[in-house]
Design an enzyme around this catalytic site. Structure first.
Site, short mmCIF file in Angstrom:
data_model
loop_
_atom_site.label_atom_id
_atom_site.label_comp_id
_atom_site.label_asym_id
_atom_site.label_seq_id
_atom_site.Cartn_x
_atom_site.Cartn_y
_atom_site.Cartn_z
CG ASP A 92 -2.05 -1.09 0.99
OD1 ASP A 92 -1.76 -2.28 1.22
OD2 ASP A 92 -3.17 -0.73 0.57
CG HIS A 99 -2.15 4.19 -1.27
ND1 HIS A 99 -3.43 4.31 -1.76
CD2 HIS A 99 -2.15 3.09 -0.47
CE1 HIS A 99 -4.17 3.32 -1.26
NE2 HIS A 99 -3.43 2.57 -0.49
CG ASP A 136 -4.30 -0.22 -3.12
OD1 ASP A 136 -4.74 -0.64 -4.21
OD2 ASP A 136 -5.03 0.05 -2.16
CG ASN A 182 -8.78 -1.18 -3.04
OD1 ASN A 182 -7.64 -1.38 -2.59
ND2 ASN A 182 -9.58 -0.26 -2.55
CG HIS A 183 -6.52 2.79 -4.31
ND1 HIS A 183 -6.83 4.12 -4.32
CD2 HIS A 183 -7.01 2.30 -3.16
CE1 HIS A 183 -7.47 4.43 -3.21
NE2 HIS A 183 -7.59 3.35 -2.48
CG HIS A 225 -4.89 -5.12 -1.90
ND1 HIS A 225 -3.83 -4.30 -1.59
CD2 HIS A 225 -5.97 -4.32 -1.95
CE1 HIS A 225 -4.24 -3.06 -1.47
NE2 HIS A 225 -5.54 -3.03 -1.69
CG HIS A 236 -7.62 -3.37 1.32
ND1 HIS A 236 -7.75 -2.32 0.43
CD2 HIS A 236 -8.81 -3.48 1.94
CE1 HIS A 236 -8.98 -1.83 0.52
NE2 HIS A 236 -9.63 -2.49 1.43
CG HIS A 273 -4.00 2.00 4.55
ND1 HIS A 273 -3.92 3.25 3.96
CD2 HIS A 273 -4.11 1.12 3.53
CE1 HIS A 273 -4.00 3.13 2.66
NE2 HIS A 273 -4.12 1.85 2.36
#
Lengths: 499, 499
Positions: free
Chosen positions: B15, B17, B55, B122-123, B220, B248, B250
């Protein structure tokens, strides 16, 4: 005997518009297939490098799908064991403005066999806070050498400096200048402003004097001079240049043309995919193999075989004896015959694998004295027979008629959607008979395009700011650099406009 | 003596991001700095590879700027001369679904020193006609090994097959299973359908039996089980697994936790950048170094030093003796003291270069019995002192109070925009007291998200189609596979809903 060790071999192409029509069922792979062929030709002809003239991408923000396909093509063709036999002897950190600052084949972690050099075009120009082009993504991946990106600075007038990539292969030395697309009006003004465009010449070095360099420029601008403010005049360019690669113009005029009195030749390779169905795009598409030895060069044009066939015809309805103006069926019958003939023609001229492709067919119909027919309905019977059934026909009236003063134009004519869509602001301004003195229509057009297609929220603000500054500068000059206050300025602007 | 030649060393993070808050003046580089630190740690700890849990990108369509920065980081850290000392012995064309179909370090044209393996989250999940993820761009560039992308097929129920990447280093053999994010509800149903999730086990080969493999899964999905249909239950997973990397979520729960009765441990590294200012994200961020030798492993958690400090506090106004409910100034004074203390605290706990960063500060204020104050106005004095002056305060009422039946809720409470924005459909459905029997609220939420953020024009259609098929399948089962006609079906649906 020449073993080729002193001959630089370059394959030249431009305007590949990768991703063009990527959502069209029939045409979605056209741009990629042509680019793949270009890269294959570079390998087959064993060139030293591939030189591209901008608009590699069609969209300023290419889709994931386009990025992936492009990277795949470059990776398959550009990485390999063939040795690179030329050197870049200029300051690479000045030539290549990415984080790595060197020509891609010198990176020890990549096995680059076919270097690609490219400038940006107007479709893939840098934008956003970081001033990044989609080409910067390929450059970060080390798959292309992106050059000709200018720092336009924040000064009102703007000034650019062109540092050439200095290339040496044996005894042949080439200075390669790149000028990525700049708004034509802006570049036009710069060329007419003393010292605004600086050309850096190679220094005398290693027993090689400045006159020994073969000077190439690649640029991406309007060339057709219908509106001189909106295009670059060939005579603006410096005479020390030997050879010019002109991108942006899609018509293939690949054979180098001499510009009288300037001492250089221009090649205009044209696009590798037709993005508008006009006469110029219907000509056979080519790329250029350029072999340079010392100050001599040999151009060889090479036809692209993968390009979708495109047949174009002009029809003037009132000149056709078999058409009865009172019988729409006879109009349709005539146009059907033309379409069938064009399809047949495309089959005859087709070569190799492109003959498997459905042709693009376009008929420009001068319908003076007739009414139009529905192009979508007309095209339905050609689904599966041509690549563009929905827009085979485009209607126009003879130019002369339109210019006739006082002629009454009926509403049906005003409302033809295609042209309105394509020149929105210009058409509206023309129709309303507005005078746009400070904000040029073309700049507004570009601002609109950037606002819509590039998410550039500041497009209109920048356009306004730039043109106000321009006007201010002009006024300052005209008033002999008198210090004038804001309010005075407004009055002066008014006076200026009256003049 | 162990020379390490039989020990597989893996750095695990998730993650990241990349691109989160890329337009924020203060926080724009946070995600990149953390990822850069993770890659540096991988090099410093001399791991065999870096494993990411999804992610990697924050946006489904990352900006040019984010793509370029990400590629630059990967290129700087992952290419190099250090030898890769493990082998992938499974069918690579099955593991890696790109055009090249091999693990990146085996490509002869790239000098990969640090392989990265990642699934999607999912992002950055695959979308569009080509089913491409932003990670596919990095995979096309040969900078990461993207695995765990499932072909969900077009069948109503859906079925997935997990083929592990089989990794061998000396005598240690690891089967690495990847499961890129699938909508939780959908995956949940699949796990509860016999044979819908197929786990391929390694074959006995080279004197290595199936029990000799160390089995890792990286996934995830939602783990918190507030709504069981909307999360994956750890007990769904097969018992042959030894170690699970859960992306996923955080919150950093990096120390491997045993799941009683299942025989495996789970690590939840948590995100490397806080994307929501909740308590869970305020815990120190870590990554995990996992050393595997045979069936033994040693986990070592490593703190991330570049992460921006984040301090969180809960305040219940009515429990504070120094606050006078009739004096808003005393409320503000109290909250100012809390903020100042949190800023001080962040300075004390800061280590190395992160101490130069402005802290994130969040106070969740239970304002029962009080009125709210304007968070923007409150934050103005902290510009330049905290990274998020505009949203330091978030107001809530005690959960118990809200659940009281029949209690009158005044409008000011209904109109707190933050919560409404974040759970739009859910909130609306709840408020209207609708019963959504066929279309799950969560699916509609996802469809809305995909429609808005991923330009997925088919999102609602797919959601509808999928759920109707689900209902139909369910009915078919319930009616003992009786062949029923469309109209009958509608009646049956009605009956079903009544039940």
């Amino acid at each position: 005997m020449d073993d080729g060790s002193n001959t630089l071999r370059v394959l030249i192409a431009t305007d590949c518009h990768l991703g063009y029509m990527e959502k069209d069922e029939v045409r979605r792979f056209d741009s990629f297939e042509a680019f793949d062929e270009i890269c294959s030709l570079a390998a087959q002809k064993q060139v030293d490098f591939l030189l591209l003239g901008g608009d590699l991408f069609h969209e300023n923000k290419p889709s994931r799908s386009t990025l992936v396909k492009t990277i795949e093509i470059l990776r398959r063709h550009c990485l390999g064991d063939q040795p690179v036999q030329f050197q870049v002897v200029s300051d690479q950190t000045v030539n290549f403005l990415n984080r790595f600052g060197h020509v891609n084949y010198e990176d020890p972690h990549f096995n680059v066999g076919l270097p690609v050099f490219t400038i940006h075009g107007n479709h893939d120009d840098p934008a956003g806070v970081d001033n990044l082009s989609a080409i910067d993504i390929l450059s970060a991946c080390n798959l292309v050498n992106y050059f000709g990106k200018m720092d336009l600075g924040s000064s009102g007038v703007g000034q650019i400096t062109l540092y050439p990539i200095l290339i040496r292969k044996g005894t042949t030395t080439v200075a390669l200048y790149g000028l990525g697309n700049i708004r034509d009006e802006r570049l036009n003004r710069m060329f007419q402003t003393p010292h605004a465009v600086q050309w850096i010449r190679p220094q005398d070095q290693d027993g090689c004097s400045v006159s020994d360099w073969f000077n190439i420029l690649v640029l991406h601008q309007n060339r057709i001079k219908t509106n001189p403010k909106n295009a670059i005049n060939e005579h603006f360019l410096p005479r020390f240049l030997d050879f010019i690669v002109w991108g942006h113009e899609h018509e293939c005029l690949v054979d180098p043309q001499e510009v009288p009195g300037m001492g250089f030749h221009i090649t205009q390779p044209g696009s590798s995919v037709a993005t508008s169905l006009i006469d110029g795009e219907a000509k056979p598409k080519h790329v250029l193999l350029l072999e340079i030895k010392g100050s001599q060069y040999r151009p060889t044009k090479i036809p692209l075989k993968s390009v979708r066939p495109f047949e174009y015809a002009d029809v003037v309805l009132k000149d056709e004896p078999d058409i009865d103006p009172n019988d729409q069926a006879s109009v349709i019958e005539h146009l059907d015959t033309v379409v069938r003939n064009l399809i047949e023609k495309s089959k005859k001229t087709a070569v190799s694998k492109s003959e498997l492709k459905l042709p693009l067919v376009r008929i420009k119909v001068d319908y003076s004295g007739f009414t139009t027919i529905n192009p979508q309905r007309f095209g339905q019977k050609y689904v599966g027979k041509v690549a563009n059934p929905q827009d085979i026909l485009i209607f126009s009236k003879a130019a002369k008629k339109r210019q006739t003063l006082g002629e009454k134009i009926d509403d049906s004519e005003r409302l033809r959607p295609e042209e309105l869509n394509q020149q929105n602001i210009e058409a509206l301004v023309a129709e309303s008979n507005l005078k746009m003195e400070i904000l040029p229509v073309n700049d507004l057009d570009i601002a609109l395009h950037d606002f819509v297609n590039k998410d550039d929220k500041m497009a209109f603000y920048s356009c306004l700011k730039y043109n106000l500054e321009e006007t201010r500068n002009k006024l300052n000059t005209e008033t002999d650099k008198l210090k004038i206050e804001e309010e005075e300025l407004i009055l002066k602007v008014g006076e200026c406009m009256q003049a």
